[in-house]
Design a protein around this motif. Structure first.
Motif, PDB file in Angstrom:
ATOM      1  N   GLU A   1      38.361  48.823  36.169  1.00  0.00           N
ATOM      2  CA  GLU A   1      37.427  47.810  35.725  1.00  0.00           C
ATOM      3  C   GLU A   1      38.171  46.802  34.864  1.00  0.00           C
ATOM      4  OE1 GLU A   1      33.275  47.341  33.169  1.00  0.00           O
ATOM      5  OE2 GLU A   1      33.987  49.331  33.808  1.00  0.00           O
ATOM      6  N   TYR A   2      38.048  45.532  35.230  1.00  0.00           N
ATOM      7  CA  TYR A   2      38.725  44.483  34.487  1.00  0.00           C
ATOM      8  C   TYR A   2      37.859  44.086  33.293  1.00  0.00           C
ATOM      9  CZ  TYR A   2      41.141  44.109  38.980  1.00  0.00           C
ATOM     10  OH  TYR A   2      41.836  44.385  40.126  1.00  0.00           O
TER      11      TYR A   2
ATOM     12  N   GLY B   1      44.070  44.391  33.332  1.00  0.00           N
ATOM     13  CA  GLY B   1      43.844  45.104  34.571  1.00  0.00           C
ATOM     14  C   GLY B   1      44.182  44.437  35.880  1.00  0.00           C
ATOM     15  N   PRO B   2      44.172  43.078  36.022  1.00  0.00           N
ATOM     16  CA  PRO B   2      44.469  42.495  37.336  1.00  0.00           C
ATOM     17  C   PRO B   2      45.866  42.865  37.830  1.00  0.00           C
ATOM     18  CG  PRO B   2      43.516  40.857  35.878  1.00  0.00           C
ATOM     19  CD  PRO B   2      43.826  42.063  35.037  1.00  0.00           C
TER      20      PRO B   2
ATOM     21  N   ARG C   1      35.482  42.877  44.006  1.00  0.00           N
ATOM     22  CA  ARG C   1      35.064  41.619  43.378  1.00  0.00           C
ATOM     23  C   ARG C   1      34.485  41.906  41.994  1.00  0.00           C
ATOM     24  NH1 ARG C   1      29.844  38.141  44.828  1.00  0.00           N
ATOM     25  NH2 ARG C   1      30.561  36.003  44.447  1.00  0.00           N
ATOM     26  N   GLN C   2      35.133  41.349  40.980  1.00  0.00           N
ATOM     27  CA  GLN C   2      34.659  41.547  39.618  1.00  0.00           C
ATOM     28  C   GLN C   2      34.602  40.201  38.898  1.00  0.00           C
ATOM     29  OE1 GLN C   2      36.333  44.811  37.339  1.00  0.00           O
ATOM     30  NE2 GLN C   2      37.180  45.753  39.201  1.00  0.00           N
ATOM     31  N   PHE C   3      33.721  40.134  37.910  1.00  0.00           N
ATOM     32  CA  PHE C   3      33.583  38.934  37.090  1.00  0.00           C
ATOM     33  C   PHE C   3      33.826  39.307  35.634  1.00  0.00           C
ATOM     34  CE2 PHE C   3      31.014  38.250  40.847  1.00  0.00           C
ATOM     35  CZ  PHE C   3      31.282  36.931  41.189  1.00  0.00           C
ATOM     36  N   VAL C   4      34.564  38.447  34.948  1.00  0.00           N
ATOM     37  CA  VAL C   4      34.788  38.660  33.517  1.00  0.00           C
ATOM     38  C   VAL C   4      34.395  37.394  32.764  1.00  0.00           C
ATOM     39  CG1 VAL C   4      36.634  40.337  33.890  1.00  0.00           C
ATOM     40  CG2 VAL C   4      37.200  37.920  33.641  1.00  0.00           C
TER      41      VAL C   4
ATOM     42  N   GLU D   1      32.190  32.258  34.590  1.00  0.00           N
ATOM     43  CA  GLU D   1      32.932  33.510  34.634  1.00  0.00           C
ATOM     44  C   GLU D   1      34.229  33.325  35.429  1.00  0.00           C
ATOM     45  OE1 GLU D   1      29.738  37.005  34.879  1.00  0.00           O
ATOM     46  OE2 GLU D   1      29.474  35.484  36.458  1.00  0.00           O
ATOM     47  N   LEU D   2      35.134  34.255  35.243  1.00  0.00           N
ATOM     48  CA  LEU D   2      36.334  34.310  36.072  1.00  0.00           C
ATOM     49  C   LEU D   2      36.099  35.350  37.156  1.00  0.00           C
ATOM     50  CD1 LEU D   2      39.335  33.323  36.385  1.00  0.00           C
ATOM     51  CD2 LEU D   2      39.969  35.450  35.218  1.00  0.00           C
ATOM     52  N   GLU D   3      36.157  34.925  38.398  1.00  0.00           N
ATOM     53  CA  GLU D   3      36.000  35.837  39.536  1.00  0.00           C
ATOM     54  C   GLU D   3      37.367  36.363  39.939  1.00  0.00           C
ATOM     55  OE1 GLU D   3      34.219  35.836  44.117  1.00  0.00           O
ATOM     56  OE2 GLU D   3      34.258  33.988  42.940  1.00  0.00           O
ATOM     57  N   LEU D   4      37.482  37.681  40.030  1.00  0.00           N
ATOM     58  CA  LEU D   4      38.740  38.339  40.371  1.00  0.00           C
ATOM     59  C   LEU D   4      38.560  39.126  41.654  1.00  0.00           C
ATOM     60  CD1 LEU D   4      39.621  39.568  36.783  1.00  0.00           C
ATOM     61  CD2 LEU D   4      40.741  37.710  38.018  1.00  0.00           C
TER      62      LEU D   4
END
Length: 793
Positions: free
Chosen positions: A3-4, A108-109, A90-93, A67-70
């Motif tokens: 989890e980022y 984490g990325p 797909r995660q958002f921070v 948000e930043l989409e990763l």
């Protein structure tokens, strides 16, 4: 997948750093030069830091909603595959906004490396019920082109592992003396003695930087093993520099599929089809976004490591070669509009969009993109179209040249392998272009005078030279004389990516009232064009006798076809195609069209011969002129008149045909098709001429004292150049004589040059030239020349 999470204290540090930079400078541009170094994605100490310039969001989107989409691939990705489906986690921070900037630091990325695809990223927010995204103009890797999400990349590893670190560290140890106006003590790479221009997309069978690296590796290994080179391999040697045509990300044809095709998106998953970017382009249709990295279409592995690997190979050859990047930052293709915020643009221009060099962030951002691209390890920079860096004066209602910005480009320093240095600077500057009298009024010295260490493209090698025309060497004599007298800091020669293209646009059968084609160059149009741009007489003249840095083009050396490679423009592709009306007669021999390997797409459209292709292009050019490029009107006219392949076109079909032309042409240009047509005698001659220059480097300096270059007058049907030079240290002297064009002429070299006999040796002579001594009569046909040397020691 882990989890980022946003690293709050590191994100706060980024914001505090922004504040400190802005507070430390009264001049916002000076602050922006520091601030833009932090923009983009940076992998540092096991975490990723992201910075975006987002003025478009300030009044439109609340900071907390951005948000930043990763996106991280859940399986291994083969970036060499033509097409595959990939599922991404797909995660958002969260991000934080400070003024016009958006920041976040994330734990984490996955950083991209030579072996693996890194985490993809972009800003994301909701607007009117739709998910909107913002890409990163300062990206280090765009494996799916500039219109797909960029990739977090480990650039520090790339630099640490480069194979030419000693090359740069020797520069630091040698302590190259800075020029007088540079008081910071940094070394600057010295100019090259001669240079080869290369289009990476067509230089090897693979059309990639990896393929080009293998080409030079093979040559270098043969040199070390004492093996002979093939005639084709010789065409790449005898230079101490390579100029790569632009390798920045470019625009894409909006009528074709892209390379990043998302299909299914859920809350924590995104499934996409990814395709190998395969744009065929000469490289100048750039979109600014991603400029600091590499066009993935010329990357076999889609890893930016390939550019470093190529540079390292060239730097570590038995005879090392410098690398010059062709930097095109004077405009942006219209394809940049959806990728950059509006602040980047000053408005529409001749080549798409003008850039706003007066905006502090834009001004600094472009310089930062230049720095990042050059930090791949280039020795030199060629600034494309320096006359295009202009700003609009609304009071005077005219544009003014932003020479201070060009000076800022010169001030950018590079750091590679721990060594800070200055590159060799080259400007292409045709001002007062586009004024109608620019060819007469251009001095090609403006920026040399401003920056005495720099070079400019000289007048003979500039865009519109056409040596296939009769009397070229007579009517251009005044420019040749300038090279003689003031050419020490000019790039010279007759062949480059633009000049051959201009040659193919000549009418091969002009009206009698217009300049005629020089029939002495060859029996066929194809022979005439190729001899014009790979002329034995001009080769000896520029490499063996004249000052400056002569540059050749791979396709001219190979006597291979070349033209306008541009398959990315959905709007103007047919206009570009119409301008190639005369290409078939100049560049396609009947046997070339008959070869099953060439023009497969056009043959599927129904073209059965070169003549049919010429006829069609002529009709297309006529319809462009008659309708002022109205595609519907063009189509109607063609359907009414009829064409060799039918009379039922739609606008869409006509555009598809235009794309087929570009694709077939790009493949036709690939040098791998022309290796077996290289002659042993001719390629050996060309290499000897280049090697002579390196063995007699004093000829790179301007003429002095009793040095001369002149031509015989009256001409009597020929253009016969002759000249004399003496080394500055009085160690040797040279005599040159050459028939640049026209009927054969018999001369006595010593009489022409006004020197006495005795001690002279033949240094260079055109293939097939029957030559005795310097005092013997010499019969010179068109394009034949000789260079004599006498030692004075």
């Amino acid at each position: 997948m882990p989890e980022y999470t946003t690293i709050e204290d590191a994100t706060a540090a980024l914001i505090e750093s922004q504040r400190e930079m802005l507070d430390a400078h009264d001049d916002r541009f000076e602050a922006a030069k520091e601030l833009t170094t932090r923009l983009g994605a940076h992998w540092r100490d096991g975490r990723a830091e992201f910075g975006f310039w987002t003025p478009q969001l300030v009044d439109e989107v609340p900071a907390g909603e951005v948000e930043l989409e990763l996106l991280t691939a859940e399986e291994s990705v083969d970036l060499t595959a033509d097409e595959q489906q990939v599922t991404f986690d797909r995660q958002f921070v969260d991000t934080r906004r400070e003024g016009e900037f958006t920041w976040t630091a994330v734990d984490g990325p996955r950083p991209g490396t030579r072996e693996q695809l890194g985490t993809l990223y972009r800003l994301s927010y909701e607007a009117d019920g739709e998910r909107e995204t913002i890409t990163d103009p300062f990206a280090d890797s765009v494996p799916f082109g500039a219109y797909g999400p960029p990739e977090l990349y480990d650039m520090a590893r790339l630099d640490d592992e480069r194979a030419d670190r000693d090359y740069f560290q020797r520069l630091d140890e040698d302590g190259v003396t800075p020029h007088a106006h540079e008081d910071d003590g940094l070394p600057r790479f010295e100019p090259a003695t001669s240079m080869l221009e290369i289009h990476p997309g067509t230089a090897t069978e693979s059309g990639t930087l990896a393929g080009l690296k293998r080409q030079f590796e093979t040559i270098g290994q043969k040199q070390m093993d004492g093996e002979g080179l093939t005639p084709a391999e010789r065409n790449f040697l005898g230079y101490d520099a390579v100029q790569l045509m632009p390798v920045a990300p470019i625009t894409q044809n909006e009528d074709e599929l892209g390379y990043w095709l998302p299909e299914v998106t859920s809350g924590d998953r995104l499934r996409a089809t990814i395709r190998r970017p395969d744009m065929l382009n000469w490289g100048y249709d750039i979109i600014i976004s991603g400029f600091g990295t590499v066009n993935p279409a010329v990357l076999e592995t889609r890893r930016p490591d390939e550019l470093v690997d190529l540079i390292a190979t060239l730097h570590t050859l038995p005879e090392p070669m410098k690398v010059v990047f062709d930097i095109a930052l004077g405009h942006a293709d219209n394809g940049a509009l959806p990728l950059l915020n509006d602040e980047w643009f000053a408005g529409p221009g001749m080549y798409g969009q003008e850039l706003d060099y007066t905006h502090p962030i834009v001004r600094a951002g472009l310089l930062e993109l230049q720095r990042r691209k050059m930090d791949f390890g280039a020795d030199g920079i060629r600034v494309d179209g320096a006359q295009d860096f202009t700003n609009w004066d609304s009071e005077a209602e005219e544009e003014w040249h932003d020479d201070e910005y060009l000076a800022e480009m010169d001030r950018v320093t590079q750091e590679v392998a721990g060594v800070e240095y200055r590159p060799w600077m080259i400007y292409e500057d045709g001002r007062p272009w586009p004024r109608s009298d620019w060819e007469l009024a251009s001095t090609y010295r403006t920026l040399i005078e401003e920056h005495p260490h720099s070079y400019q493209w000289g007048p003979v090698t500039f865009a519109h030279n056409t040596p296939a025309l009769q009397t070229f060497w007579a009517t251009k004599w005044w420019r040749v004389k300038e090279v003689r007298d003031t050419g020490e800091h000019w790039i010279s020669g007759v062949a480059n990516h633009d000049t051959i293209r201009r040659g193919t646009q000549l009418d091969p059968d002009p009206p009698f009232s217009q300049p005629q084609i020089n029939r002495y160059l060859g029996e066929t149009r194809n022979e005439q064009l190729r001899q014009a741009y790979n002329n034995p007489a001009s080769t000896i003249l520029f490499h063996g006798f004249m000052p400056g840095c002569p540059m050749d083009f791979t396709h001219a050396n190979m006597r291979a076809p070349w033209g306008f490679v541009r398959d990315t423009d959905a709007v103007w592709n047919l206009k570009v195609l119409s301008e190639e009306e005369h290409f078939p007669e100049w560049q396609i021999r009947p046997r070339d069209f008959g070869n099953d390997a060439h023009f497969q797409r056009l043959k599927e459209w129904g073209f059965e011969s070169r003549e049919e292709l010429s006829e069609f292009l002529g009709l297309l050019a006529d319809t462009v002129s008659m309708t002022d490029y109205d595609k519907a009107g063009m189509t109607e006219l063609l359907n009414t008149i009829g064409t060799p392949i039918g009379d039922e076109f739609t606008v869409s079909e006509l555009e598809q045909l235009g794309r087929a032309w570009m694709r077939d042409l790009g493949e036709f240009f690939n040098l791998s098709h022309w290796h077996d047509q290289q002659g042993d005698e001719r390629t050996a001659f060309d290499r000897r001429v280049r090697e002579f220059r390196h063995d007699h480097e004093w000829v790179t300096t301007d003429f002095t004292g009793g040095d001369t270059l002149d031509y015989v007058y009256p001409t009597d049907g020929t253009v016969l150049y002759y000249g004399y030079r003496r080394a500055p240290d009085d160690s040797e002297e040279l005599v040159f004589v050459g028939t640049m064009e026209g009927v054969a002429e018999t001369v006595t070299p010593t009489e022409l040059a006004g020197v006495n006999d005795g001690g002279w040796e033949v240094a260079l002579s055109s293939p097939g030239l029957d030559i005795g001594g310097v005092s013997d009569e010499l019969s010179l046909a068109d394009s034949q020349a000789a260079l004599f040397v006498r030692s004075l020691d």
